[in-house]
Scaffold this motif. Structure first.
Motif, PDB file in Angstrom:
ATOM      1  N   ASN A  94      -1.181   8.715  -8.914  1.00 49.88           N
ATOM      2  CA  ASN A  94      -2.492   8.266  -8.711  1.00 49.88           C
ATOM      3  C   ASN A  94      -2.839   7.444 -10.051  1.00 49.88           C
ATOM      4  N   TYR A 121      -0.820   3.978 -10.044  1.00 51.25           N
ATOM      5  CA  TYR A 121      -1.282   3.166  -8.733  1.00 51.25           C
ATOM      6  C   TYR A 121      -2.704   2.660  -9.239  1.00 51.25           C
ATOM      7  N   PRO A 179       0.878   4.951   0.866  1.00 48.61           N
ATOM      8  CA  PRO A 179       0.034   5.957   1.414  1.00 48.61           C
ATOM      9  C   PRO A 179       0.022   7.230   0.458  1.00 48.61           C
ATOM     10  N   ASP A 180      -1.150   8.106   0.464  1.00 45.41           N
ATOM     11  CA  ASP A 180      -1.316   9.248  -0.273  1.00 45.41           C
ATOM     12  C   ASP A 180      -1.001   9.536  -1.703  1.00 45.41           C
ATOM     13  N   TRP A 181      -1.257   8.029  -2.171  1.00 41.41           N
ATOM     14  CA  TRP A 181      -1.092   7.742  -3.675  1.00 41.41           C
ATOM     15  C   TRP A 181      -1.986   8.518  -4.468  1.00 41.41           C
ATOM     16  N   PHE A 182      -3.469   8.863  -3.964  1.00 32.80           N
ATOM     17  CA  PHE A 182      -4.317   9.651  -4.495  1.00 32.80           C
ATOM     18  C   PHE A 182      -3.908  11.285  -4.945  1.00 32.80           C
ATOM     19  N   PHE A 183      -3.197  11.529  -3.956  1.00 33.81           N
ATOM     20  CA  PHE A 183      -2.789  12.988  -4.088  1.00 33.81           C
ATOM     21  C   PHE A 183      -1.602  13.180  -4.703  1.00 33.81           C
ATOM     22  N   VAL A 184      -0.939  12.205  -5.148  1.00 32.83           N
ATOM     23  CA  VAL A 184       0.242  12.866  -6.108  1.00 32.83           C
ATOM     24  C   VAL A 184       0.314  12.534  -7.356  1.00 32.83           C
ATOM     25  N   TRP A 190       0.774  -1.179   0.098  1.00 36.24           N
ATOM     26  CA  TRP A 190       0.300  -0.047  -0.187  1.00 36.24           C
ATOM     27  C   TRP A 190       0.775   1.115   0.003  1.00 36.24           C
TER      28      TRP A 190
END
Length: 240
Positions: A56, A59, A47-52, A45
């Motif tokens: 995003n 991933y 972390p914070d992949w959606f905000f990079v 996992w």
């Protein structure tokens, strides 16, 4: 064959999900985000992949492939244990083999830093996998299994031969599309070799014309000679 609603519904899910995977892969390429995760395979996992930015996209593509792999494994296992038609079982095994090959080529694409010799086959196999799963979805449906028997026709060229030429044209067009997306056209334009990109573009346009020609021939034959068959009528209404 015997219609099994569970198998068909799972095939529908895998088909729809594989289309999403293709779209996610296209988005990753459009953003040039394929190398934001350096590992060929990931089992962790982030972390914070959606905000990079860009991470995003890649991933999401990787995770969606994992879900697709699980769904395909379940579908193929179910078909192999319940399906009596040998050619359907072979088609299921082919889809699994294609998915494994796709994963390997995808890993090589990351390893070789997204070079054309791995990226083009990666794109080709992704869309080819979707086509194979779509075929599995059709042949496991109630309309296919309980539909009318095949009708022999003495017309030349035979409909199945015309369909084969259409598939060949589609395959070539997929290769040309992958080439125009994944060749290093930026470097070619900067070095004054714009003809490389123009050649790929023209080949892709000609490929589209060939696909349109063969598809038109197949559809005209179906609508003219086989419209009285129930599946043909329903297909015609869906298209029109």
């Amino acid at each position: 064959g015997v219609y099994r609603a569970g198998v068909h519904r799972l095939a529908c899910f895998v088909m729809g999900w594989s289309l999403l995977v293709v779209l996610f892969g296209g988005t990753t390429k459009s953003k040039e985000a394929g190398l934001t995760i350096p590992e060929p395979f990931i089992l962790k996992w982030i972390p914070d992949w959606f905000f990079v930015e860009n991470l995003n996209a890649e991933y999401t593509h990787r995770v969606s492939v994992g879900v697709l792999s699980i769904g395909t494994l379940l579908l193929v296992s179910w078909i192999m244990t319940t399906e009596c038609r040998k050619w359907v079982r072979r088609l299921a095994l082919y889809s699994m083999g294609l998915l494994v090959a796709q994963a390997v080529v995808g890993a090589l694409t990351v390893y070789f830093l997204a070079q054309a010799h791995t990226s083009i086959p990666h794109a080709l196999m992704g869309q080819s996998f979707f086509a194979v799963i779509a075929a599995l979805t059709v042949v496991t449906s109630r309309r296919w299994i309980d539909g009318p028997a095949p009708v022999a026709s003495g017309e030349q060229p035979a409909l199945h031969r015309m369909a084969k030429w259409l598939i060949i044209a589609l395959l070539i067009q997929l290769i040309l599309g992958g080439a125009i997306r994944h060749d290093n056209k930026g470097e070619a334009l900067r070095s004054g070799n714009a003809y490389i990109f123009v050649a790929h573009l023209m080949a892709h346009v000609l490929g589209a014309m060939a696909v349109t020609y063969y598809m038109a021939r197949v559809l005209v034959r179906i609508f003219r000679k086989h419209r009285e068959m129930l599946p043909a009528r329903e297909f015609g209404y869906a298209v029109l």
